[in-house]
Design a protein around this motif. Structure first.
Motif, PDB file in Angstrom:
ATOM      1  N   GLN A 123       7.774  11.316  16.212  1.00 20.90           N
ATOM      2  CA  GLN A 123       9.151  11.053  15.801  1.00 20.90           C
ATOM      3  C   GLN A 123       9.244  10.583  14.350  1.00 20.90           C
ATOM      4  OE1 GLN A 123       9.766   8.692  19.745  1.00 20.90           O
ATOM      5  NE2 GLN A 123      11.736   8.883  18.737  1.00 20.90           N
ATOM      6  N   VAL A 124       8.117  10.319  13.721  1.00 18.37           N
ATOM      7  CA  VAL A 124       8.124   9.863  12.329  1.00 18.37           C
ATOM      8  C   VAL A 124       8.380  11.079  11.437  1.00 18.37           C
ATOM      9  CG1 VAL A 124       6.811   8.769  10.483  1.00 18.37           C
ATOM     10  CG2 VAL A 124       6.592   7.943  12.840  1.00 18.37           C
ATOM     11  N   ALA A 125       9.580  11.136  10.876  1.00 20.27           N
ATOM     12  CA  ALA A 125       9.974  12.254  10.029  1.00 20.27           C
ATOM     13  C   ALA A 125       9.592  12.011   8.571  1.00 20.27           C
ATOM     14  CB  ALA A 125      11.484  12.486  10.134  1.00 20.27           C
ATOM     15  N   ARG A 126       9.480  10.749   8.197  1.00 24.53           N
ATOM     16  CA  ARG A 126       9.108  10.401   6.827  1.00 24.53           C
ATOM     17  C   ARG A 126       8.203   9.186   6.882  1.00 24.53           C
ATOM     18  NH1 ARG A 126      12.364   7.225   2.730  1.00 24.53           N
ATOM     19  NH2 ARG A 126      11.253   7.543   0.802  1.00 24.53           N
ATOM     20  N   LEU A 127       7.058   9.284   6.223  1.00 22.20           N
ATOM     21  CA  LEU A 127       6.093   8.194   6.199  1.00 22.20           C
ATOM     22  C   LEU A 127       5.678   7.950   4.756  1.00 22.20           C
ATOM     23  CD1 LEU A 127       4.098   6.211   7.560  1.00 22.20           C
ATOM     24  CD2 LEU A 127       2.523   8.144   7.824  1.00 22.20           C
ATOM     25  N   LEU A 128       5.884   6.730   4.298  1.00 23.50           N
ATOM     26  CA  LEU A 128       5.477   6.340   2.956  1.00 23.50           C
ATOM     27  C   LEU A 128       4.530   5.153   3.101  1.00 23.50           C
ATOM     28  CD1 LEU A 128       5.644   6.401  -0.140  1.00 23.50           C
ATOM     29  CD2 LEU A 128       7.694   4.974   0.036  1.00 23.50           C
ATOM     30  N   VAL A 129       3.320   5.283   2.574  1.00 17.18           N
ATOM     31  CA  VAL A 129       2.314   4.223   2.632  1.00 17.18           C
ATOM     32  C   VAL A 129       1.864   3.959   1.207  1.00 17.18           C
ATOM     33  CG1 VAL A 129       0.139   3.468   3.660  1.00 17.18           C
ATOM     34  CG2 VAL A 129       1.551   5.149   4.856  1.00 17.18           C
ATOM     35  N   GLU A 130       1.933   2.706   0.798  1.00 16.28           N
ATOM     36  CA  GLU A 130       1.540   2.400  -0.571  1.00 16.28           C
ATOM     37  C   GLU A 130       0.816   1.069  -0.666  1.00 16.28           C
ATOM     38  OE1 GLU A 130       4.935   2.072  -3.215  1.00 16.28           O
ATOM     39  OE2 GLU A 130       6.202   1.466  -1.565  1.00 16.28           O
ATOM     40  N   ARG A 131       0.037   0.944  -1.729  1.00 13.81           N
ATOM     41  CA  ARG A 131      -0.706  -0.276  -2.040  1.00 13.81           C
ATOM     42  C   ARG A 131      -0.152  -0.794  -3.362  1.00 13.81           C
ATOM     43  NH1 ARG A 131      -6.048   1.690  -2.293  1.00 13.81           N
ATOM     44  NH2 ARG A 131      -5.576   2.311  -4.399  1.00 13.81           N
ATOM     45  N   VAL A 132       0.263  -2.063  -3.372  1.00 12.29           N
ATOM     46  CA  VAL A 132       0.818  -2.653  -4.588  1.00 12.29           C
ATOM     47  C   VAL A 132       0.248  -4.047  -4.790  1.00 12.29           C
ATOM     48  CG1 VAL A 132       2.990  -1.361  -4.385  1.00 12.29           C
ATOM     49  CG2 VAL A 132       2.831  -3.660  -3.427  1.00 12.29           C
ATOM     50  N   GLU A 133       0.196  -4.477  -6.030  1.00 13.06           N
ATOM     51  CA  GLU A 133      -0.201  -5.849  -6.307  1.00 13.06           C
ATOM     52  C   GLU A 133       1.001  -6.733  -6.006  1.00 13.06           C
ATOM     53  OE1 GLU A 133      -2.732  -8.458  -9.481  1.00 13.06           O
ATOM     54  OE2 GLU A 133      -2.493  -6.307  -9.772  1.00 13.06           O
ATOM     55  N   GLY A 134       0.776  -7.802  -5.285  1.00 17.81           N
ATOM     56  CA  GLY A 134       1.864  -8.690  -4.882  1.00 17.81           C
ATOM     57  C   GLY A 134       1.538 -10.137  -5.144  1.00 17.81           C
ATOM     58  N   GLU A 135       2.389 -11.011  -4.645  1.00 17.55           N
ATOM     59  CA  GLU A 135       2.196 -12.444  -4.811  1.00 17.55           C
ATOM     60  C   GLU A 135       1.341 -13.037  -3.705  1.00 17.55           C
ATOM     61  OE1 GLU A 135       5.930 -14.385  -5.325  1.00 17.55           O
ATOM     62  OE2 GLU A 135       6.520 -13.069  -6.966  1.00 17.55           O
ATOM     63  N   ARG A 136       1.160 -12.291  -2.608  1.00 23.36           N
ATOM     64  CA  ARG A 136       0.304 -12.736  -1.509  1.00 23.36           C
ATOM     65  C   ARG A 136      -0.224 -11.508  -0.784  1.00 23.36           C
ATOM     66  NH1 ARG A 136       5.233 -15.518   0.930  1.00 23.36           N
ATOM     67  NH2 ARG A 136       6.529 -13.746   1.438  1.00 23.36           N
ATOM     68  N   GLU A 137      -1.267 -11.700   0.001  1.00 19.94           N
ATOM     69  CA  GLU A 137      -1.858 -10.584   0.729  1.00 19.94           C
ATOM     70  C   GLU A 137      -1.163 -10.440   2.070  1.00 19.94           C
ATOM     71  OE1 GLU A 137      -6.120 -11.292   0.669  1.00 19.94           O
ATOM     72  OE2 GLU A 137      -6.201 -10.171  -1.214  1.00 19.94           O
ATOM     73  N   ARG A 138      -0.559  -9.280   2.247  1.00 18.07           N
ATOM     74  CA  ARG A 138       0.170  -9.021   3.481  1.00 18.07           C
ATOM     75  C   ARG A 138       0.478  -7.533   3.595  1.00 18.07           C
ATOM     76  NH1 ARG A 138       6.393 -11.084   2.533  1.00 18.07           N
ATOM     77  NH2 ARG A 138       6.862  -9.685   0.815  1.00 18.07           N
ATOM     78  N   ILE A 139       0.950  -7.162   4.762  1.00 18.79           N
ATOM     79  CA  ILE A 139       1.407  -5.807   5.009  1.00 18.79           C
ATOM     80  C   ILE A 139       2.834  -5.905   5.519  1.00 18.79           C
ATOM     81  CG2 ILE A 139       1.112  -3.735   6.421  1.00 18.79           C
ATOM     82  CD1 ILE A 139      -1.905  -4.466   6.503  1.00 18.79           C
ATOM     83  N   VAL A 140       3.706  -5.090   4.950  1.00 17.83           N
ATOM     84  CA  VAL A 140       5.103  -5.049   5.363  1.00 17.83           C
ATOM     85  C   VAL A 140       5.384  -3.653   5.894  1.00 17.83           C
ATOM     86  CG1 VAL A 140       7.513  -5.308   4.661  1.00 17.83           C
ATOM     87  CG2 VAL A 140       5.739  -6.748   3.605  1.00 17.83           C
ATOM     88  N   ILE A 141       5.952  -3.583   7.085  1.00 12.54           N
ATOM     89  CA  ILE A 141       6.287  -2.305   7.714  1.00 12.54           C
ATOM     90  C   ILE A 141       7.794  -2.304   7.960  1.00 12.54           C
ATOM     91  CG2 ILE A 141       5.851  -0.763   9.660  1.00 12.54           C
ATOM     92  CD1 ILE A 141       3.392  -2.737  10.221  1.00 12.54           C
ATOM     93  N   ARG A 142       8.447  -1.268   7.507  1.00 10.20           N
ATOM     94  CA  ARG A 142       9.881  -1.112   7.779  1.00 10.20           C
ATOM     95  C   ARG A 142      10.092   0.204   8.527  1.00 10.20           C
ATOM     96  NH1 ARG A 142       9.616  -3.256   2.586  1.00 10.20           N
ATOM     97  NH2 ARG A 142      10.442  -5.361   2.486  1.00 10.20           N
ATOM     98  N   VAL A 143      10.736   0.110   9.670  1.00 11.63           N
ATOM     99  CA  VAL A 143      11.001   1.280  10.504  1.00 11.63           C
ATOM    100  C   VAL A 143      12.497   1.401  10.680  1.00 11.63           C
ATOM    101  CG1 VAL A 143      10.603   2.390  12.744  1.00 11.63           C
ATOM    102  CG2 VAL A 143       8.832   0.911  11.753  1.00 11.63           C
ATOM    103  N   SER A 144      13.043   2.578  10.393  1.00 13.52           N
ATOM    104  CA  SER A 144      14.472   2.791  10.570  1.00 13.52           C
ATOM    105  C   SER A 144      14.717   4.161  11.176  1.00 13.52           C
ATOM    106  CB  SER A 144      15.210   2.657   9.232  1.00 13.52           C
ATOM    107  OG  SER A 144      14.708   3.557   8.287  1.00 13.52           O
ATOM    108  N   ALA A 145      15.722   4.212  12.045  1.00 13.75           N
ATOM    109  CA  ALA A 145      16.131   5.486  12.633  1.00 13.75           C
ATOM    110  C   ALA A 145      16.901   6.269  11.603  1.00 13.75           C
ATOM    111  CB  ALA A 145      16.979   5.238  13.883  1.00 13.75           C
ATOM    112  N   ARG A 146      16.773   7.580  11.658  1.00  9.58           N
ATOM    113  CA  ARG A 146      17.508   8.434  10.713  1.00  9.58           C
ATOM    114  C   ARG A 146      18.913   8.670  11.195  1.00  9.58           C
ATOM    115  NH1 ARG A 146      14.342  13.025   7.641  1.00  9.58           N
ATOM    116  NH2 ARG A 146      13.606  11.578   6.087  1.00  9.58           N
TER     117      ARG A 146
END
Length: 117
Positions: free
Chosen positions: A94-117
């Motif tokens: 069901q995943v129609a669009r998947l964007l995965v990226e690595r960025v320098e941030g202020e803390r080490e973490r993973i953020v996942i956002r899921v939204s229905a189209r």
């Protein structure tokens, strides 16, 4: 409008008007670590909306400090998609669009956002 955060450990999540936001504190080079961690959060703590049918957009951001960890983003994405399956959508097909990226941030973490189209 943002919902209240649910979760007290390394994983927390909240419902937003645009969908679901999940945050995992800390990073490891082992992608397989994330699947049981996130799955157990949903199984034990999550009482929000349940899986929906239809197409979904998924945005995964790995934030790091300094040199990025030696971690394949495709393996990370697969582990995380498997972990949220059944709670955000029924099947990762069901995943129609998947964007995965690595960025320098202020803390080490993973953020996942899921939204229905």
């Amino acid at each position: 409008m943002s919902g209240e955060w649910i979760g007290t450990g390394k994983v927390r999540a909240r419902e937003q008007a645009s969908g679901l936001e999940i945050v995992i504190d800390g990073l490891t080079t082992q992608a397989k670590y994330y699947k049981p961690l996130v799955y157990e959060f949903f199984r034990k703590e999550w009482r929000g909306r349940r899986a929906a049918w239809g197409d979904h957009d998924v945005h995964i951001v790995m934030e790091h400090i300094g040199e990025p960890p030696w971690l394949d983003l495709d393996n990370l994405a697969k582990a995380l998609l498997d972990a949220v399956k059944g709670y955000t959508f029924h099947d990762d097909a069901q995943v129609a669009r998947l964007l995965v990226e690595r960025v320098e941030g202020e803390r080490e973490r993973i953020v996942i956002r899921v939204s229905a189209r």
